[in-house]
Scaffold this motif. Structure first.
Motif, mmCIF file in Angstrom:
data_model
loop_
_atom_site.group_PDB
_atom_site.id
_atom_site.type_symbol
_atom_site.label_atom_id
_atom_site.label_comp_id
_atom_site.label_asym_id
_atom_site.label_seq_id
_atom_site.Cartn_x
_atom_site.Cartn_y
_atom_site.Cartn_z
ATOM 1 N N PRO A 1 0.818 -1.228 0.000
ATOM 2 C CA PRO A 1 0.000 0.000 0.000
ATOM 3 C C PRO A 1 0.841 1.263 0.000
ATOM 4 O O PRO A 1 0.450 2.279 -0.591
ATOM 5 C CB PRO A 1 -0.820 -0.120 1.286
ATOM 6 N N PHE A 2 2.004 1.213 0.632
ATOM 7 C CA PHE A 2 2.914 2.352 0.653
ATOM 8 C C PHE A 2 3.305 2.754 -0.768
ATOM 9 O O PHE A 2 3.290 3.939 -1.141
ATOM 10 C CB PHE A 2 4.135 1.964 1.488
ATOM 11 N N PHE A 3 3.623 1.770 -1.607
ATOM 12 C CA PHE A 3 4.005 2.054 -2.983
ATOM 13 C C PHE A 3 2.811 2.533 -3.806
ATOM 14 O O PHE A 3 2.964 3.362 -4.706
ATOM 15 C CB PHE A 3 4.629 0.806 -3.615
ATOM 16 N N VAL A 4 1.625 2.019 -3.530
ATOM 17 C CA VAL A 4 0.434 2.475 -4.251
ATOM 18 C C VAL A 4 0.145 3.940 -3.937
ATOM 19 O O VAL A 4 -0.167 4.736 -4.833
ATOM 20 C CB VAL A 4 -0.777 1.589 -3.911
ATOM 21 N N PHE A 5 0.258 4.333 -2.663
ATOM 22 C CA PHE A 5 0.055 5.744 -2.295
ATOM 23 C C PHE A 5 1.057 6.636 -3.044
ATOM 24 O O PHE A 5 0.684 7.696 -3.569
ATOM 25 C CB PHE A 5 0.251 5.937 -0.785
ATOM 26 N N GLY A 6 2.316 6.203 -3.101
ATOM 27 C CA GLY A 6 3.321 6.979 -3.815
ATOM 28 C C GLY A 6 3.047 7.060 -5.304
ATOM 29 O O GLY A 6 3.299 8.092 -5.937
#
Length: 470
Positions: A274-279
């Motif tokens: 999810p961290f990469f999706v937010f970015g």
């Protein structure tokens, strides 16, 4: 607000039309389907390109030529020309790959997910977002192949019968990454091209020269706009959008799993997908804003990309920035809550060590600067928007640098610690990829409509703009 209640386009001064306004509808009044079609067709059907286009293309191709030189030298001398080594075996190639695929994912989010949601304002932006996706994904796809060491053997990643009975390791996240990128690039190109077909048919019918008629006629694949063709087209376009919507989440989640699947300090965390999706969403929205500000003026699209679009994209940029800020907080919380001394030491080095300036620059660009978007006046200020968007794009690259380099340089064993220093060839590959992306976008807006005409016609025909403002 109705289209009729907005100021007439003919009565607006040049500065008023160029400047986004808080009360702008999705399409300014004074536009008809005929004037809209004439205006958008003018650029691709023009006999000569304007000076700004040639100048921008020359700069972009110069950067791209730097990429060609760096790749040629890399193939000749090997990846030793980069700054990678032990323990930092991943360098600019992986940093640039993750950065570009994030930008591509953000464009797909605007085009596919908002299409499924029935959001009308996307019709002015989806073509630029899809174009951005295609060329950003092309830039991203180059770097993993370059990083293989023997890139001419890239086909070994394919699971195919061979005389040595060698098969890829299906449990490796890198193999998942290969399939995800292959599916994503293929689907993105199909989605972009399929969305172009009705407009290619329009260009074919309006072409003035035999060469243009043949070029656009071949690309239009016989599309004539019959009821049967439209019925099948809308069903197929909706199906492609339904495929692309979950893919935009899955592809960057798999990129996050490339890191989370490794037992490396700072990587082995379930929050990475999810961290990469937010970015990805943050960098995608920022890149769209960075593109529409100059192209809106240069292509004279002020009637179709209005203050309404700046307002909405500014809010989306702010929302994705807040999600990313939450991920940064969770990174600190899980590090200290887990109690792993190596993780804590790595995090302390990140926020207070020799590379601390990169970490805090990431916070400033990705979290603090987007807070300006709380103000509608600043969301409509094009200088502020360009500054914030450019800062976010730089900040997202710095975040990738921090994730890759700062985790690898400090392993669990202090005796294996090392440093990383990028070489000239690393920087040339980064600048060259930017040139490839810019050249691709410039060629697309020169030879294809920058705005989806067939989707805009429904908005222009509507006299009541209330249904648009969703």
């Amino acid at each position: 607000m109705s289209l009729a209640s907005a100021p007439n386009a003919c009565d607006l001064s040049v500065s008023d039309r160029l400047s986004p306004r808080a009360d702008d509808p999705i399409v300014l009044s004074g536009e008809t389907t005929a004037t809209m079609t004439d205006h958008i067709c003018a650029a691709p059907l023009a006999k000569h390109a304007p000076f700004w286009w040639w100048a921008s293309l020359a700069v972009s191709l110069t950067f791209f030529f730097a990429l060609v030189i760096s790749v040629t030298w890399l193939f000749y001398a090997g990846i030793g020309v980069w700054g990678v080594g032990w323990p930092v075996a991943w360098g600019f190639a992986i940093i640039n790959y993750v950065w570009w695929i994030a930008i591509a994912s953000g464009g797909t989010f605007i085009s596919a997910l908002f299409y499924l949601a029935g959001v009308a304002w996307r019709n002015s932006l989806n073509r630029l977002a899809e174009t951005m996706t295609v060329f950003a994904a092309a830039c991203a796809g180059i770097f993993p192949i370059m990083h293989l060491g023997r890139p001419w053997l890239f086909y070994w990643l394919f699971p195919f019968p061979n005389t040595m009975t060698l098969w890829p390791q299906f449990r490796s996240p890198l193999l998942w990454d290969f399939f995800a990128i292959l599916a994503y690039v293929t689907s993105s190109v199909l989605f972009w091209y399929f969305g172009l077909m009705p407009d290619l048919a329009t260009l074919r019918d309006r072409a003035r020269t035999r060469g243009q008629q043949l070029f656009y006629g071949v690309l239009a694949l016989g599309f004539r706009g019959t009821d049967r063709q439209w019925r099948h087209y809308r069903a197929a376009y909706g199906a492609l959008a339904a495929i692309m919507a979950p893919m935009v989440v899955s592809v960057h989640s798999i990129v996050g799993l490339d890191f989370a699947g490794a037992a490396t300090v700072g990587w082995h965390s379930t929050q990475f997908p999810p961290f990469f999706v937010f970015g990805a969403l943050l960098s995608g929205f920022a890149t769209v804003l960075l593109l529409i500000v100059p192209l809106r003026r240069l292509l004279k699209l002020e009637s179709f990309i209005t203050g309404r679009h700046f307002d909405i994209l500014g809010k989306l940029l702010l929302a994705s920035s807040l999600c990313l800020a939450y991920a940064y907080l969770m990174e600190a919380f899980t590090t200290y809550y887990g109690g792993d001394r190596a993780e804590i030491l790595s995090f302390k080095s990140k926020i207070g060590g020799e590379y601390a300036i990169l970490y805090w620059a990431t916070i400033v660009f990705n979290v603090l600067a987007p807070q300006l978007m709380w103000s509608r006046r600043l969301r409509l200020n094009q200088i502020v928007v360009v500054g914030v968007a450019l800062g976010v794009i730089i900040g997202m690259w710095l975040e990738r640098y921090e994730i890759v380099v700062m985790s690898l340089r400090r392993t669990h064993l202090p005796s294996a610690w090392g440093d990383y220093h990028a070489t000239m060839w690393d920087w040339l590959s980064l600048l060259g990829s930017v040139g490839l992306f810019a050249a691709g976008v410039l060629l697309a807006v020169r030879f294809f409509p920058a705005i989806s005409m067939f989707e805009m016609r429904a908005l222009v025909r509507t006299s009541d703009a209330a249904p648009q403002e969703r």
